[in-house]
Scaffold this motif. Structure first.
Motif, PDB file in Angstrom:
ATOM      1  N   GLY A   4       0.822  -1.206   0.000  1.00 50.41           N
ATOM      2  CA  GLY A   4       0.000   0.000   0.000  1.00 50.41           C
ATOM      3  C   GLY A   4       0.855   1.254   0.000  1.00 50.41           C
ATOM      4  N   LYS A   5       1.887   1.256   0.816  1.00 56.45           N
ATOM      5  CA  LYS A   5       2.793   2.419   0.867  1.00 56.45           C
ATOM      6  C   LYS A   5       3.544   2.565  -0.451  1.00 56.45           C
ATOM      7  N   ALA A   6       3.975   1.460  -1.017  1.00 56.23           N
ATOM      8  CA  ALA A   6       4.678   1.508  -2.305  1.00 56.23           C
ATOM      9  C   ALA A   6       3.758   2.057  -3.401  1.00 56.23           C
ATOM     10  N   ALA A   7       2.499   1.630  -3.393  1.00 55.42           N
ATOM     11  CA  ALA A   7       1.536   2.116  -4.389  1.00 55.42           C
ATOM     12  C   ALA A   7       1.314   3.613  -4.231  1.00 55.42           C
ATOM     13  N   HIS A   8       1.179   4.059  -2.995  1.00 59.07           N
ATOM     14  CA  HIS A   8       0.987   5.492  -2.739  1.00 59.07           C
ATOM     15  C   HIS A   8       2.188   6.291  -3.233  1.00 59.07           C
ATOM     16  N   GLU A   9       3.388   5.802  -2.967  1.00 62.46           N
ATOM     17  CA  GLU A   9       4.593   6.496  -3.423  1.00 62.46           C
ATOM     18  C   GLU A   9       4.674   6.536  -4.948  1.00 62.46           C
ATOM     19  N   MET A  10       4.206   5.476  -5.601  1.00 60.00           N
ATOM     20  CA  MET A  10       4.204   5.470  -7.069  1.00 60.00           C
ATOM     21  C   MET A  10       3.243   6.531  -7.614  1.00 60.00           C
ATOM     22  N   ILE A  11       2.083   6.663  -7.006  1.00 65.88           N
ATOM     23  CA  ILE A  11       1.124   7.676  -7.432  1.00 65.88           C
ATOM     24  C   ILE A  11       1.712   9.062  -7.233  1.00 65.88           C
ATOM     25  N   ALA A  16       3.665  14.297  -8.812  1.00 63.58           N
ATOM     26  CA  ALA A  16       4.447  15.426  -8.322  1.00 63.58           C
ATOM     27  C   ALA A  16       5.131  16.251  -9.401  1.00 63.58           C
ATOM     28  N   PRO A  17       5.998  15.673 -10.209  1.00 65.95           N
ATOM     29  CA  PRO A  17       6.749  16.561 -11.105  1.00 65.95           C
ATOM     30  C   PRO A  17       5.868  17.329 -12.096  1.00 65.95           C
ATOM     31  N   PRO A  18       5.039  16.660 -12.859  1.00 64.29           N
ATOM     32  CA  PRO A  18       4.338  17.444 -13.869  1.00 64.29           C
ATOM     33  C   PRO A  18       3.134  18.200 -13.324  1.00 64.29           C
ATOM     34  N   PHE A  19       2.351  17.576 -12.502  1.00 69.98           N
ATOM     35  CA  PHE A  19       1.063  18.157 -12.127  1.00 69.98           C
ATOM     36  C   PHE A  19       1.129  19.062 -10.903  1.00 69.98           C
ATOM     37  N   LEU A  20       1.719  18.569  -9.816  1.00 67.12           N
ATOM     38  CA  LEU A  20       1.798  19.415  -8.629  1.00 67.12           C
ATOM     39  C   LEU A  20       2.745  20.586  -8.864  1.00 67.12           C
ATOM     40  N   GLU A  22       3.165  22.108 -11.765  1.00 69.94           N
ATOM     41  CA  GLU A  22       2.396  23.049 -12.587  1.00 69.94           C
ATOM     42  C   GLU A  22       1.373  23.796 -11.734  1.00 69.94           C
ATOM     43  N   LEU A  23       0.724  23.089 -10.844  1.00 70.35           N
ATOM     44  CA  LEU A  23      -0.246  23.708  -9.942  1.00 70.35           C
ATOM     45  C   LEU A  23       0.431  24.773  -9.091  1.00 70.35           C
ATOM     46  N   ASP A  24       1.587  24.450  -8.538  1.00 71.98           N
ATOM     47  CA  ASP A  24       2.342  25.395  -7.725  1.00 71.98           C
ATOM     48  C   ASP A  24       2.740  26.625  -8.548  1.00 71.98           C
ATOM     49  N   LYS A  25       3.153  26.404  -9.789  1.00 69.56           N
ATOM     50  CA  LYS A  25       3.539  27.511 -10.667  1.00 69.56           C
ATOM     51  C   LYS A  25       2.348  28.449 -10.901  1.00 69.56           C
ATOM     52  N   TYR A  26       1.183  27.885 -11.197  1.00 70.77           N
ATOM     53  CA  TYR A  26      -0.007  28.709 -11.411  1.00 70.77           C
ATOM     54  C   TYR A  26      -0.319  29.547 -10.168  1.00 70.77           C
ATOM     55  N   GLN A  27      -0.222  28.913  -9.009  1.00 75.16           N
ATOM     56  CA  GLN A  27      -0.509  29.629  -7.767  1.00 75.16           C
ATOM     57  C   GLN A  27       0.451  30.797  -7.587  1.00 75.16           C
ATOM     58  N   LYS A  28       1.732  30.551  -7.792  1.00 74.61           N
ATOM     59  CA  LYS A  28       2.735  31.596  -7.579  1.00 74.61           C
ATOM     60  C   LYS A  28       2.583  32.742  -8.573  1.00 74.61           C
ATOM     61  N   LEU A  29       2.063  32.444  -9.761  1.00 75.25           N
ATOM     62  CA  LEU A  29       1.860  33.478 -10.774  1.00 75.25           C
ATOM     63  C   LEU A  29       0.504  34.174 -10.644  1.00 75.25           C
ATOM     64  N   SER A  66      -5.480  10.605   0.137  1.00 78.32           N
ATOM     65  CA  SER A  66      -4.440  11.439   0.739  1.00 78.32           C
ATOM     66  C   SER A  66      -3.572  12.066  -0.342  1.00 78.32           C
ATOM     67  N   THR A  67      -3.476  11.426  -1.501  1.00 81.06           N
ATOM     68  CA  THR A  67      -2.738  12.027  -2.606  1.00 81.06           C
ATOM     69  C   THR A  67      -3.460  13.284  -3.067  1.00 81.06           C
ATOM     70  N   PHE A  68      -4.791  13.236  -3.150  1.00 77.27           N
ATOM     71  CA  PHE A  68      -5.527  14.439  -3.505  1.00 77.27           C
ATOM     72  C   PHE A  68      -5.389  15.492  -2.420  1.00 77.27           C
ATOM     73  N   ALA A  69      -5.345  15.081  -1.166  1.00 75.21           N
ATOM     74  CA  ALA A  69      -5.174  16.046  -0.081  1.00 75.21           C
ATOM     75  C   ALA A  69      -3.861  16.805  -0.245  1.00 75.21           C
ATOM     76  N   GLU A  70      -2.831  16.108  -0.710  1.00 74.50           N
ATOM     77  CA  GLU A  70      -1.548  16.777  -0.959  1.00 74.50           C
ATOM     78  C   GLU A  70      -1.693  17.792  -2.087  1.00 74.50           C
ATOM     79  N   ALA A  71      -2.410  17.436  -3.145  1.00 76.33           N
ATOM     80  CA  ALA A  71      -2.644  18.371  -4.244  1.00 76.33           C
ATOM     81  C   ALA A  71      -3.448  19.563  -3.749  1.00 76.33           C
ATOM     82  N   ALA A  72      -4.444  19.308  -2.924  1.00 79.19           N
ATOM     83  CA  ALA A  72      -5.258  20.398  -2.379  1.00 79.19           C
ATOM     84  C   ALA A  72      -4.426  21.321  -1.510  1.00 79.19           C
ATOM     85  N   ASP A  73      -3.470  20.754  -0.772  1.00 77.80           N
ATOM     86  CA  ASP A  73      -2.594  21.587   0.046  1.00 77.80           C
ATOM     87  C   ASP A  73      -1.758  22.522  -0.819  1.00 77.80           C
TER      88      ASP A  73
END
Length: 95
Positions: A4-11, A16-20, A22-29, A66-73
């Motif tokens: 379960g932990k390995a699957a979560h880390e894979m998600i 993280a690199p492309p989507f989160l 990009e989300l962070d970049k939009y927020q900062k701009l 919890s992965t979505f919660a990280e994106a929401a954060d």
């Protein structure tokens, strides 16, 4: 490490690199509309994965919310107006 932990880390690794990033970049701009769409897209993608995927991986990936919660954060990290919160909240509730 359990499956379960390995699957979560894979998600996280996929998101993280492309989507989160990009989300962070939009927020900062200050591009709130784009950040809102990115957050909604991440939520929709994770929901579809959870409900529609036929992959065995889905059964192991118990921590998808919890992965979505990280994106929401990331989305909430910078100051947002109530209109932005309402847009994303309404979409999530409707879906």
């Amino acid at each position: 490490m359990g499956p379960g932990k390995a699957a979560h880390e894979m998600i996280e690794e996929v998101l993280a690199p492309p989507f989160l990033g990009e989300l962070d970049k939009y927020q900062k701009l200050g591009m709130n509309a784009e950040a809102n769409r990115m957050c909604i897209g991440l939520a929709l993608g994770l929901c579809r994965f959870r409900h529609e995927s036929m992959s065995e991986f889905k059964d192991i990936a118990l921590d998808t919310p919890s992965t979505f919660a990280e994106a929401a954060d990331v989305w909430k990290a910078d100051s947002l107006g109530w209109a932005d919160v309402d847009v994303v909240k309404t979409f999530i509730e409707d879906e």
